[in-house]
Design a protein around this motif. Structure first.
Motif, PDB file in Angstrom:
ATOM      1  N   ARG A   1       1.086  -0.982  -0.034  1.00 20.22           N
ATOM      2  CA  ARG A   1       0.322  -0.004  -0.039  1.00 20.22           C
ATOM      3  C   ARG A   1       1.083   1.320   0.001  1.00 20.22           C
ATOM      4  O   ARG A   1       1.942   1.451   0.102  1.00 20.22           O
ATOM      5  CB  ARG A   1      -0.991   0.104   0.853  1.00 20.22           C
ATOM      6  CG  ARG A   1      -2.321  -0.807   0.779  1.00 20.22           C
ATOM      7  CD  ARG A   1      -2.666  -0.518   2.283  1.00 20.22           C
ATOM      8  NE  ARG A   1      -2.503  -1.472   3.445  1.00 20.22           N
ATOM      9  CZ  ARG A   1      -2.879  -1.854   5.196  1.00 20.22           C
ATOM     10  NH1 ARG A   1      -3.952  -1.222   4.798  1.00 20.22           N
ATOM     11  NH2 ARG A   1      -1.757  -2.574   5.640  1.00 20.22           N
ATOM     12  N   THR A   2       0.336   2.450  -0.712  1.00 20.44           N
ATOM     13  CA  THR A   2       1.133   3.073  -0.294  1.00 20.44           C
ATOM     14  C   THR A   2       0.046   4.185   0.013  1.00 20.44           C
ATOM     15  O   THR A   2      -0.398   4.223   0.527  1.00 20.44           O
ATOM     16  CB  THR A   2       1.380   4.434  -2.095  1.00 20.44           C
ATOM     17  OG1 THR A   2      -0.169   4.101  -2.673  1.00 20.44           O
ATOM     18  CG2 THR A   2       2.376   3.389  -3.039  1.00 20.44           C
ATOM     19  N   PRO A   3       0.967   5.529   0.553  1.00 21.84           N
ATOM     20  CA  PRO A   3       0.263   5.827   1.748  1.00 21.84           C
ATOM     21  C   PRO A   3      -0.970   7.417   1.061  1.00 21.84           C
ATOM     22  O   PRO A   3      -0.645   7.776  -0.113  1.00 21.84           O
ATOM     23  CB  PRO A   3       1.656   6.877   2.145  1.00 21.84           C
ATOM     24  CG  PRO A   3       2.530   7.541   0.572  1.00 21.84           C
ATOM     25  CD  PRO A   3       1.953   6.397   0.055  1.00 21.84           C
TER      26      PRO A   3
ATOM     27  N   GLN B   1       7.711   5.865  -1.196  1.00 23.29           N
ATOM     28  CA  GLN B   1       6.893   6.236  -2.612  1.00 23.29           C
ATOM     29  C   GLN B   1       6.760   7.595  -2.373  1.00 23.29           C
ATOM     30  O   GLN B   1       7.072   8.874  -3.148  1.00 23.29           O
ATOM     31  CB  GLN B   1       5.486   6.195  -2.515  1.00 23.29           C
ATOM     32  CG  GLN B   1       4.782   5.930  -3.679  1.00 23.29           C
ATOM     33  CD  GLN B   1       4.377   7.871  -2.784  1.00 23.29           C
ATOM     34  OE1 GLN B   1       3.749   8.366  -1.758  1.00 23.29           O
ATOM     35  NE2 GLN B   1       3.528   8.358  -3.942  1.00 23.29           N
TER      36      GLN B   1
ATOM     37  N   ARG C   1       5.629   3.580   2.387  1.00 20.03           N
ATOM     38  CA  ARG C   1       5.242   4.511   1.642  1.00 20.03           C
ATOM     39  C   ARG C   1       5.883   5.729   2.143  1.00 20.03           C
ATOM     40  O   ARG C   1       5.751   6.412   1.288  1.00 20.03           O
ATOM     41  CB  ARG C   1       4.457   4.801   3.895  1.00 20.03           C
ATOM     42  CG  ARG C   1       2.881   3.730   3.603  1.00 20.03           C
ATOM     43  CD  ARG C   1       1.755   4.241   5.027  1.00 20.03           C
ATOM     44  NE  ARG C   1       2.662   4.627   6.331  1.00 20.03           N
ATOM     45  CZ  ARG C   1       2.628   2.775   7.047  1.00 20.03           C
ATOM     46  NH1 ARG C   1       1.538   1.481   5.960  1.00 20.03           N
ATOM     47  NH2 ARG C   1       3.068   2.649   8.041  1.00 20.03           N
TER      48      ARG C   1
ATOM     49  N   THR D   1      -3.804   4.481  -1.725  1.00 20.29           N
ATOM     50  CA  THR D   1      -3.483   3.664  -2.494  1.00 20.29           C
ATOM     51  C   THR D   1      -3.875   3.444  -3.972  1.00 20.29           C
ATOM     52  O   THR D   1      -5.363   3.177  -3.439  1.00 20.29           O
ATOM     53  CB  THR D   1      -2.478   2.749  -2.483  1.00 20.29           C
ATOM     54  OG1 THR D   1      -1.505   2.740  -1.213  1.00 20.29           O
ATOM     55  CG2 THR D   1      -1.607   2.436  -3.894  1.00 20.29           C
TER      56      THR D   1
ATOM     57  N   GLU E   1       5.173   9.132  10.416  1.00 17.27           N
ATOM     58  CA  GLU E   1       5.567   7.361  10.895  1.00 17.27           C
ATOM     59  C   GLU E   1       6.714   7.507  12.437  1.00 17.27           C
ATOM     60  O   GLU E   1       6.606   6.786  13.085  1.00 17.27           O
ATOM     61  CB  GLU E   1       6.749   7.336   9.494  1.00 17.27           C
ATOM     62  CG  GLU E   1       6.092   7.358   8.034  1.00 17.27           C
ATOM     63  CD  GLU E   1       4.935   5.886   8.315  1.00 17.27           C
ATOM     64  OE1 GLU E   1       5.223   5.094   9.180  1.00 17.27           O
ATOM     65  OE2 GLU E   1       4.541   5.428   7.319  1.00 17.27           O
TER      66      GLU E   1
ATOM     67  N   ARG F   1       5.708  -2.348   4.899  1.00 18.62           N
ATOM     68  CA  ARG F   1       4.688  -1.073   4.650  1.00 18.62           C
ATOM     69  C   ARG F   1       5.006   0.333   4.947  1.00 18.62           C
ATOM     70  O   ARG F   1       5.344   1.492   4.031  1.00 18.62           O
ATOM     71  CB  ARG F   1       3.532  -1.329   5.110  1.00 18.62           C
ATOM     72  CG  ARG F   1       2.745  -2.989   4.831  1.00 18.62           C
ATOM     73  CD  ARG F   1       1.299  -3.227   5.322  1.00 18.62           C
ATOM     74  NE  ARG F   1       1.163  -3.082   6.931  1.00 18.62           N
ATOM     75  CZ  ARG F   1       0.086  -3.504   7.973  1.00 18.62           C
ATOM     76  NH1 ARG F   1      -0.893  -3.520   7.652  1.00 18.62           N
ATOM     77  NH2 ARG F   1       0.647  -3.709   9.076  1.00 18.62           N
TER      78      ARG F   1
ATOM     79  N   ARG G   1       5.305  12.540   6.165  1.00 21.83           N
ATOM     80  CA  ARG G   1       5.426  11.424   6.087  1.00 21.83           C
ATOM     81  C   ARG G   1       5.905  10.840   6.952  1.00 21.83           C
ATOM     82  O   ARG G   1       5.415   9.662   7.851  1.00 21.83           O
ATOM     83  CB  ARG G   1       5.186  10.479   4.123  1.00 21.83           C
ATOM     84  CG  ARG G   1       5.456   9.482   4.478  1.00 21.83           C
ATOM     85  CD  ARG G   1       4.790   8.339   5.389  1.00 21.83           C
ATOM     86  NE  ARG G   1       3.015   8.533   4.610  1.00 21.83           N
ATOM     87  CZ  ARG G   1       2.175   8.267   5.587  1.00 21.83           C
ATOM     88  NH1 ARG G   1       2.704   7.560   6.513  1.00 21.83           N
ATOM     89  NH2 ARG G   1       1.613   8.353   4.602  1.00 21.83           N
TER      90      ARG G   1
END
Length: 264
Positions: A2-4, A215, A212, A21, A120, A208, A116
């Motif tokens: 999955r992308t953020p 990306q 994220r 995503t 995180e 994951r 991002r």
């Protein structure tokens, strides 16, 4: 992977949130190349016709997608290529293209990356401090290793070596990603002093968080340094630091043609 999530359009630049995503592709209105939408930058128009970056790809109405470098975009703005392409994409709507649009896009992408990293960090996925990064890297607990653009070669080399040991790829020449942000930008994004290196945790094979982050790194790096060519965070994780620090230039196979603008 999955992308953020991304961010919402404002009167200036996008403000980061956590997007979902999309695996769909779009065509760059300037180059004609297709790429996954999370590797491109969407342009949208405000109610008064101002063209603005929509980094999240969430603004309502018709949008146009670009996947070229900042330098190429600046040329397209100057020679009128961007205006002509946007007129076609937006069906002749009245448009105002800010002279500083290329800079606004870079600012939006940098803010998205910073946000991002902050998210995180709050989720416990960021490792800071050279000693702790080295320890976690040697133990194989880091899915990604990142360096500020103004970090020293000696500092990068020491942590890169520990990371290779932990990944059991000694002798491969793999390196951490050199970010398009300096230590000041990283320190502001993470609310810490003098952030020069950071690791992204990958406990029990969970990549994951790294996907994220990478990306967001890839999209900004490609825009700043050489154009957003087809690729993904997975490419960066599979080719971490090989040949060119910061991203992989391998094209993605199996691309299908898509419209360069959509109402989404």
């Amino acid at each position: 992977m999955r992308t953020p999530p991304n961010e919402r359009l404002t009167s200036d630049i996008a403000e980061a949130t956590l997007p979902a995503t999309s695996g769909s592709e779009r065509r760059c209105i300037l180059s004609g190349d297709n790429a996954p939408r999370d590797m491109l930058v969407r342009l949208a128009i405000s109610p008064d016709g101002l063209v603005l970056p929509d980094v999240a790809g969430k603004a309502p109405g018709r949008g146009a997608w670009i996947g070229i470098s900042r330098a190429a975009l600046e040329t397209a703005v100057t020679d009128g290529h961007l205006k002509r392409a946007l007129m076609r994409a937006f069906k002749g709507a009245h448009l105002t293209i800010p002279e500083d649009l290329p800079a606004r896009i870079e600012t939006a992408l940098a803010r998205h990356l910073g946000d991002r990293l902050g998210l995180e960090l709050r989720s416990g996925n960021i490792v800071l401090g050279s000693a702790r990064i080295e320890e976690q890297a040697r133990a194989g607990r880091l899915a990604a290793l990142l360096h500020a653009s103004d970090s020293s070669e000696d500092g990068r080399r020491k942590l890169d070596q520990a990371w290779r040991v932990g990944r059991e790829v000694e002798g491969s020449g793999e390196r951490g990603q050199v970010l398009p942000l300096d230590r000041n930008a990283l320190s502001v994004a993470l609310g810490r002093d003098n952030v020069v290196h950071l690791g992204v945790a990958g406990h029990s094979g969970d990549m994951r968080a790294a996907a994220r982050v990478l990306q967001a790194v890839s999209r900004l790096s490609r825009y700043v340094a050489g154009g957003i060519s087809p690729g993904s965070a997975a490419d960066m994780m599979d080719n971490s630091g090989r040949d060119t620090p910061g991203h992989s230039d391998r094209p993605q196979a199996g691309r299908s043609a898509q419209d360069e603008y959509v109402k989404d």
